[in-house]
Design an enzyme around this catalytic site. Structure first.
Site, PDB file in Angstrom:
ATOM      1  N   HIS A 148     -15.184  -0.808   3.358  1.00  0.00           N
ATOM      2  CA  HIS A 148     -15.013   0.507   3.974  1.00  0.00           C
ATOM      3  C   HIS A 148     -16.173   1.454   3.682  1.00  0.00           C
ATOM      4  O   HIS A 148     -16.213   2.564   4.213  1.00  0.00           O
ATOM      5  CB  HIS A 148     -13.725   1.171   3.448  1.00  0.00           C
ATOM      6  CG  HIS A 148     -12.460   0.547   3.965  1.00  0.00           C
ATOM      7  ND1 HIS A 148     -11.747  -0.376   3.255  1.00  0.00           N
ATOM      8  CD2 HIS A 148     -11.791   0.729   5.134  1.00  0.00           C
ATOM      9  CE1 HIS A 148     -10.677  -0.754   3.948  1.00  0.00           C
ATOM     10  NE2 HIS A 148     -10.685  -0.089   5.099  1.00  0.00           N
TER      11      HIS A 148
ATOM     12  N   SER B 211       0.800  -1.227   0.000  1.00  0.00           N
ATOM     13  CA  SER B 211       0.000   0.000   0.000  1.00  0.00           C
ATOM     14  C   SER B 211       0.831   1.275   0.000  1.00  0.00           C
ATOM     15  O   SER B 211       0.282   2.360  -0.203  1.00  0.00           O
ATOM     16  CB  SER B 211      -0.940   0.000   1.202  1.00  0.00           C
ATOM     17  OG  SER B 211      -1.918  -1.018   1.067  1.00  0.00           O
TER      18      SER B 211
END
Length: 639
Positions: free
Chosen positions: A370, A327
């Site tokens: 999310h 990430s």
């Protein structure tokens, strides 16, 4: 019977002619001989004088003094120490085995050293000297010198040997020297004659290898008079060589020492980069090793310990190893989308926990999803689905171009060994490498730093430096050669939109300072010191779900990158912990501690940490301080 007067006259004439012929021949021979003597004594006098002197004069090289290596503050990283050795010239020895046997009666010789000496004798070059005993005492040297007439071909020598007073701190950076080997000689079409001197040391890895020609200097020459047994009678003259150039590196020994102590038993690496000029203030790989053991030949047992260690202490992980960036790569994908004008900060993507592309599900790290995510939220929470969607819009070519713009995919000319260029994949690369077309799933994987993407900790620090400053900063490891500063490279504007960079800065700030940020637990609370960062987790195996349930070598790699202070960037930091699990748990705390140590120039005040961490940090600082003192004492004893 009496001769007539005519016969007598004829006989006399005949004798006269013969005498004249004989006398003329003798005179001609004497003339030729005289001319030849004049030619040899007058016209060839210099040549014959040289031949005569070569019978009694020996030309010998004087080894140059190797240049030293210092850190940015003038602390010695590599220097030289005197050493005594016993030398054998096989050509001058009547019987090599017999001479060595006589020497062994005077000096205790190691069997291994003797075997190496005997095997190194080159029958094609019997005039090359061979070291039969190195690092012997002055008493040994004196005994050999006193018995010199009985030891043809043997001589004693005072030389210099490399020593590394900081031992393991700079093993991967400075490297080490060792005796010249065939691989070293193969670097030259016509190797310098000085490399044939017995025990001559040559840079094998790291700075010692990359700057070998500068550090080595130039050999001197001396003429000595020898007798018929080749014993040195006197020195006639000498021409001194030149000392190798001293090098000053950009690294800070105190910070380097702290980092290795902080990493402890981890298999990890840390890079700290100065954002003003690109200087590498620290570049540490753990675990490390003592380079002094390699200088005179490491023992089989010691080498086995290094070779068989699964944490690979000899690997220079900061530049040699390439990992999926995970990430930490998401800023690249985000900037590619912003730069292409394909997204805005307010655009949202819904994350249900996965995204289906080409009939395959690509999961988010948070399986429950999310929800709606904008750009800042996607970095703060590290939402994968947001970047899957972005990859479909942007495409791999724009992502790859932005990655290269930010310093990924190149070596940056760092003078260390086995520097990797990493890998920034695109369509042409896959077709060339795998003979396959690029597919959309490849772009999806690349958008979150997985798939084919590979980066080194060095490259991640450069990426951070460029995102923090908007300039094409390049790393510098050698600050000065002799008295001349090395030039800075790069530093020009990258041409990125400052507003886009500010968006990324704020998002990275929220990663470390928003309660929902993935690195909030490792935040800095001191005013003017807060950092902007990004966590990353690089998968080692696609089948691993719980890192704690699998062996160490199958766990994910943990990464963290940051710059600080976030509103006035001075340093960039990258941390990779091999098989550390999650970046927020394993790498971020290390990065936070290293960042504070670099900003404060020593142990930071406890109030720079959140209250809940202060007791732990205080105990950690005390332990690390004690460990550093112990290592420094050990290094002093070695020195």
């Amino acid at each position: 019977m009496r001769r007539t007067s005519r016969e007598t006259e004829l006989s006399a004439r005949r004798i006269t002619r013969r005498g004249l012929l004989l006398g003329g021949a003798q005179l001609a021979f004497a003339g030729v001989l005289g001319a030849r003597m004049r030619y040899m004594q007058v016209e060839q006098a210099d040549e014959f004088r040289l031949l005569a002197e070569e019978n009694r004069i020996s030309i010998r090289f004087i080894p140059p003094t190797r240049g030293r290596i210092f850190d940015r503050n003038g602390r010695v990283i590599a220097e030289n120490e005197p050493t005594y050795r016993i030398i054998l010239v096989p050509e001058d020895a009547e019987d090599v085995q017999d001479v060595i046997a006589r020497v062994s009666q005077l000096v205790e010789l190691e069997e291994g050293d003797l075997n190496r000496a005997l095997t190194s004798i080159n029958p094609r070059r019997p005039f090359d000297p061979v070291t039969i005993a190195d690092r012997v005492s002055w008493a040994d040297i004196s005994r050999v010198a006193a018995n010199a007439p009985a030891l043809p071909g043997i001589s004693t020598e005072v030389g210099q040997s490399r020593v590394y007073p900081q031992s393991e701190l700079y093993a991967h950076v400075a490297g080490y020297v060792a005796k010249v080997n065939d691989r070293n000689l193969s670097r030259y079409e016509d190797p310098p004659a000085v490399l044939n001197l017995p025990g001559f040391q040559f840079g094998q890895v790291g700075i010692e290898s990359k700057y070998e020609d500068l550090l080595r200097g130039k050999a001197g020459v001396k003429r000595v008079e020898v007798n018929s047994a080749n014993r040195v009678m006197r020195e006639l003259d000498r021409r001194e060589g030149s000392t190798g150039a001293d090098l000053q590196l950009t690294v800070d020994t105190d910070l380097q020492d702290y980092i290795l102590a902080r990493l402890g038993e981890e298999s990890a690496s840390v890079v700290v980069m100065d954002l003003e000029n690109g200087d590498l203030k620290a570049i540490a790989s753990a675990p490390s090793y003592d380079p002094n053991k390699f200088v005179h030949g490491i023992s089989t047992a010691d080498y086995a310990l290094l070779r068989d260690n699964d944490h690979r202490p000899q690997a220079s992980k900061t530049v040699q190893d390439a990992y999926p960036p995970g990430s930490t790569f998401k800023m690249v994908t985000a900037l590619a989308g912003l730069d292409a004008g394909l997204i805005s900060p307010e655009d949202t993507v819904y994350c249900p926990g996965h995204m289906e592309v080409g009939g395959r599900k690509f999961h988010c790290w948070k399986r429950s999803g999310h929800g709606n995510m904008n750009l800042e939220q996607s970095l703060r929470h590290s939402c994968d689905v947001y970047y899957y969607d972005l990859a479909l819009k942007v495409g791999i070519e724009r992502i790859a171009a932005m990655a290269r713009r930010l310093g990924l995919g190149e070596t940056h000319g760092v003078p260390m060994s086995a520097v990797t260029s990493g890998l920034v994949p695109d369509k042409a690369w896959k077709l060339r490498k795998h003979k396959q077309e690029w597919v959309i799933g490849d772009s999806v994987n690349a958008s979150i730093g997985q798939g084919f993407v590979l980066t080194s900790p060095m490259q991640l620090a450069v990426m951070m430096a460029r995102i923090a400053t908007g300039r094409d900063i390049s790393p510098r490891l050698v600050k000065r050669i002799g008295d001349v500063d090395t030039p800075l490279r790069g530093g020009t504007d990258l041409g990125l939109n400052p507003n886009h960079l500010r968006l990324i800065h704020r998002a990275m700030y929220s990663v470390s300072n928003n309660r929902r940020g993935t690195a909030y637990g490792s935040r800095i609370i001191a005013d003017g010191m807060r950092m902007a960062g990004k966590t990353g987790t690089a998968q080692v195996s696609s089948t691993v779900v719980d890192n704690s349930a699998v062996p160490w070598e199958k766990r994910d790699h943990a990464l963290f990158v940051n710059f600080a202070p976030w509103d006035n960037p001075k340093i960039a930091v990258s941390v990779v912990v091999e098989h550390g699990g999650g970046g927020s748990v394993a790498a971020a705390p290390i990065a936070r501690d290293v960042t504070l140590q670099a900003l404060y120039g020593g142990d930071p005040p406890l109030d720079a940490y959140p209250k809940k961490d202060r007791a732990r940090v205080k105990a950690l600082q005390a332990r690390l301080s004690k460990e550093r003192e112990e290592r420094q004492a050990l290094r002093s004893n070695r020195a």
